[in-house]
Design an enzyme around this catalytic site. Structure first.
Site, PDB file in Angstrom:
ATOM      1  N   ASP A  48      -3.195  10.456  57.125  1.00 27.55           N
ATOM      2  CA  ASP A  48      -3.367   9.327  57.972  1.00 27.55           C
ATOM      3  C   ASP A  48      -2.274   9.258  58.937  1.00 27.55           C
ATOM      4  O   ASP A  48      -1.801  10.348  59.319  1.00 27.55           O
ATOM      5  CB  ASP A  48      -3.562   7.945  57.137  1.00 27.55           C
ATOM      6  CG  ASP A  48      -4.391   7.071  57.698  1.00 27.55           C
ATOM      7  OD1 ASP A  48      -4.060   6.559  58.802  1.00 27.55           O
ATOM      8  OD2 ASP A  48      -5.475   6.630  57.078  1.00 27.55           O
TER       9      ASP A  48
ATOM     10  N   HIS B 107      -2.387   1.944  60.532  1.00 26.21           N
ATOM     11  CA  HIS B 107      -3.503   2.370  59.939  1.00 26.21           C
ATOM     12  C   HIS B 107      -3.096   3.044  58.370  1.00 26.21           C
ATOM     13  O   HIS B 107      -3.827   2.645  57.455  1.00 26.21           O
ATOM     14  CB  HIS B 107      -4.320   3.383  60.770  1.00 26.21           C
ATOM     15  CG  HIS B 107      -5.755   3.592  60.527  1.00 26.21           C
ATOM     16  ND1 HIS B 107      -5.781   4.918  59.608  1.00 26.21           N
ATOM     17  CD2 HIS B 107      -7.038   3.272  60.536  1.00 26.21           C
ATOM     18  CE1 HIS B 107      -7.246   4.969  59.266  1.00 26.21           C
ATOM     19  NE2 HIS B 107      -7.696   4.156  60.005  1.00 26.21           N
TER      20      HIS B 107
ATOM     21  N   SER C 252     -12.611   3.305  57.280  1.00 30.59           N
ATOM     22  CA  SER C 252     -11.363   3.642  56.897  1.00 30.59           C
ATOM     23  C   SER C 252     -10.889   2.751  55.659  1.00 30.59           C
ATOM     24  O   SER C 252     -10.268   3.270  54.968  1.00 30.59           O
ATOM     25  CB  SER C 252     -10.472   3.584  58.110  1.00 30.59           C
ATOM     26  OG  SER C 252     -10.359   4.534  59.127  1.00 30.59           O
TER      27      SER C 252
END
Length: 729
Positions: free
Chosen positions: A126, A188, A516
């Protein structure tokens, strides 16, 4: 121990145009990036090395530097299209609401056996991680397993985050800044890592909403962080190098909230690297993508990957749009100011000037529109982030925003950290608000903030953005595989969400939506199952999840989609994950790595194309091919003209002495015959095989239309369900 193959397909990247560049030929570097630079990933044979190019004594860092020198072009126009998977194109851990809807709250039933993922290593590819967040505390954590070979590229690894590395191969070539540490400067990666395996953190909230104890799905699992995303894009070369490193490091589960454009599996680098991981017993969980509600929009379609769609929680953060005629429409927003007046304010439609960009509240579109001190109705869409629409309203002097869905998103709304008082309402509500505005000379509205409300009976429902099947790469494999929580997910965050620099940054959280967010839920659940069943293969873990999934919401009705109608099989896959039941599934469908070779040959791939995926030379002429439906998969996707017959083999992991009888819910227009109708087992790990025949019967279905059903094997204590999708030819 990594199995060594005689031939392996290493990844070489060549900058095709690098020898032709001359400064006088180009007007600017940008022109060069857009028009000239292309990157080629070539898979070539390499003798006597291990998985994805590793030998027992090969220096991994030198391999990356010598075999991956160029990476992708920095030109976005020429990149292959690998991207982060949250619904950021339109927007925008696991807290107590998530664990409750999953039936996996602390100490729940069979999951005690998993010891919360203790001893399992989850690798997360990520944007990096914010390591000092309390979600990554190692208090009470044991040291890493002895097999762990990874390393840490910042000073704050511990027994929770046991490794952290950066792979910015293309960036190193284009900007010359060297390897950046795996610190998350986006948010994220921190969010997804804590969703999978964050520790218990009390008093978590976002702007005073969704209060509770935050905890990941596998809070005692270890985390290995691989930073592969820099900005919005995640280079293919970065991903391949990180997957290679993760295999060598010794992870048990891989979590990739990353997607690629659909295409043949041998051109899908996540599928290529994921196959190598699967060969080494590593479970790979991936996002389905955020291009729903439209069909054939999936990413990560390979059958050795778990493809995860997104569903809602039973929690809403309610903000009500109240109109001057007394009508009220429920919506959602995380930002809920205490001082916003309940008195009615003037209400205006942003598109009253007839300009489409104004209706969408695009940047600069409200200049010259009288919105000062008013509630502004904006339309969703146009590739403009929801929060950015509110920023435009605020910049133009608006007092508040009502954001209405477009028709495609229907009733699927999300809670965002808006920059002004706002609410996000359904398309149906938006049409009624528009009608009210047109019905009176002086429309008025306000927003009533009601905070966090639990117990929504229609949850889980499928999020509108969640990508849908059928699969383009392999239509005979039903995708997505499963759905899990992916809407309004509270998880760790590196930055204050209210732009208040005095906020304690060590305990900040944020709410995000996207596949996600659903992917790491399933990654964490896979870690729980791996801890309970350390000998289970990746296919066994996937089967356990899929065959025990829920088809009903908490209100006892069918799971719905953004239309509030029952969601179809290309939205839900096998259904909504149920971790406790997955821990004790009774029977499993297992698949060994070599079982995929006849399947890949059956797709019509050339020998060298199959070899790219298998990481060894393959001759399809020596490997009898099978149709897609013959792969021992836990679901069925059938193209039905003439009758089709497939076989499946099930392995007993439940009770030694047990018997199962089949229940058939046949798709409409299809006759389904299963032989035998009963399976008998006398010991654990015993296998039994059945055949299933699909025959078209008289119906009104036309060529190209779909229908669905399932079969379910039922014993005294278990059920094992396999969904069926049928497309008529």
């Amino acid at each position: 121990m990594m199995d060594i193959t005689h031939f392996l397909y290493l990844i070489l990247l060549f900058n095709f145009c690098s020898l032709t560049v001359q400064g006088s030929e180009l007007s600017s570097t940008t022109d060069f990036e857009k028009k000239k630079v292309q990157t080629y990933i070539v898979h070539v044979e390499q003798p006597e090395v291990g998985v994805l190019g590793q030998s027992d004594n090969l220096d991994l860092e030198n391999w990356h530097k010598s075999f991956l020198p160029f990476g992708e072009s920095a030109s976005h126009e020429n990149q292959k299209g690998v991207y982060l998977s949250p619904s950021s194109k339109d927007t925008a851990y696991t807290d107590n609401a998530h664990t409750q809807i999953l039936g996996a709250a602390a100490g729940n039933g069979n999951l005690k056996e998993s010891n919360f993922g203790k001893g399992v290593i989850i690798g997360v590819l990520d944007t990096g991680v914010f390591p000092s967040h309390p979600s990554f505390s190692d208090e009470g954590m044991p040291p890493p397993p002895a097999k762990w070979k990874g390393r840490c590229e910042f000073a704050t690894c511990n027994n929770k985050i046991i490794g952290a590395r950066s792979f910015n191969i293309d960036g190193n070539m284009t900007n010359g800044t060297g390897v950046q540490p795996p610190i998350d400067d986006d948010g994220h990666g921190t969010h997804t890592a804590s969703t999978a395996a964050g520790r218990f953190v009390n008093y978590a909230d976002v702007l005073g909403n969704a209060e509770g104890t935050a905890v990941g799905m596998a809070p005692l699992a270890h985390l290995a962080i691989y930073k592969v995303c820099f900005g919005e894009d995640c280079g293919d070369s970065n991903i391949l190098a990180a997957l290679d490193a993760a295999i060598e490091d010794g992870v048990d589960v891989l979590s990739l909230s990353i997607g690629d454009d659909p295409g043949p599996l041998f051109q899908d680098n996540i599928a290529i690297g994921g196959f190598a991981a699967m060969k080494n017993g590593i479970f790979v969980s991936c996002s389905a993508g955020n291009f729903g509600p439209f069909n054939t929009t999936l990413s990560n379609e390979a059958p050795w990957l778990l493809t995860v769609g997104a569903s809602t929680l039973d929690r809403k953060i309610v903000a009500i749009a109240k109109l001057g005629n007394g009508e009220e429409f429920d919506g959602e927003s995380v930002f809920q100011p205490n001082d916003f007046p309940s008195m009615l304010l003037p209400l205006v439609y942003a598109g009253m000037n007839g300009k489409p960009e104004s209706a969408l509240c695009a940047e600069g579109s409200l200049k010259g529109v009288d919105v000062k001190g008013k509630v502004v109705l904006c339309e969703r869409g146009g590739g403009i982030a929801r929060i950015a629409k509110g920023q435009e309203v605020k910049d133009a002097g608006g007092a508040a925003m009502i954001l209405m869905n477009d028709e495609a998103n229907g009733f699927s709304v999300e809670a965002d950290v808006h920059v002004l008082p706002a609410t996000h309402v359904s398309y149906a509500a938006g049409l009624k608000i528009k009608a009210y505005i047109n019905s009176t000379a002086a429309p008025k509205a306000t927003i009533l903030f009601r905070g966090t409300i639990l117990g929504e009976p229609s949850s889980p429902s499928v999020a509108s953005f969640s990508s849908r099947g059928p699969s383009l790469a392999s239509p005979g494999i039903l995708k997505p595989d499963i759905i899990g929580p992916g809407v309004n997910i509270l998880a760790a965050w590196p930055f204050p969400v209210d732009n208040n620099t005095n906020t304690n940054i060590k305990s900040t959280f944020n709410i995000m939506s996207g596949t996600s967010m659903s992917c790491p839920h399933l990654s964490g659940i896979a870690a729980l199952l791996k801890s309970s069943h350390p000998t289970w293969s990746p296919a066994a873990i996937k089967s356990a999840m899929m065959t025990t999934a829920d088809l009903l919401n908490i209100g006892g009705k069918q799971i719905v989609d953004e239309t509030l109608q029952p969601a179809d099989i290309f939205a839900t896959g096998a259904g909504h994950v149920n971790p406790s039941r997955a821990n004790n599934p009774g029977l499993i469908y297992d698949i060994q790595p070599d079982d995929y070779i006849p399947y890949l040959c059956g797709l019509g791939y050339k020998d060298e194309e199959v070899g790219i995926l298998a990481h060894k030379p393959v001759k399809c002429s020596e490997n009898p091919s099978i149709p897609e439906g013959e792969l021992n998969y836990p679901s069925f996707s059938v193209k039905l003209g003439p009758s089709q017959t497939y076989t499946r083999t099930m392995t007993n992991v439940g009770e030694a002495n047990s018997s199962y009888e089949v229940m058939v819910i046949a798709p409409k227009g299809v006759d389904v015959i299963v032989k035998p109708t009963k399976l008998y087992f006398s010991e654990l790990n015993q296998k039994a095989t059945y055949s299933i025949t699909f025959t078209r019967v008289e119906s009104d279905y036309r060529t190209g239309e779909f229908t669905q059903g399932y079969i379910k094997w039922v014993s005294a204590n278990y059920f094992v369900r396999s969904p069926i999708a049928v497309r008529f030819e």
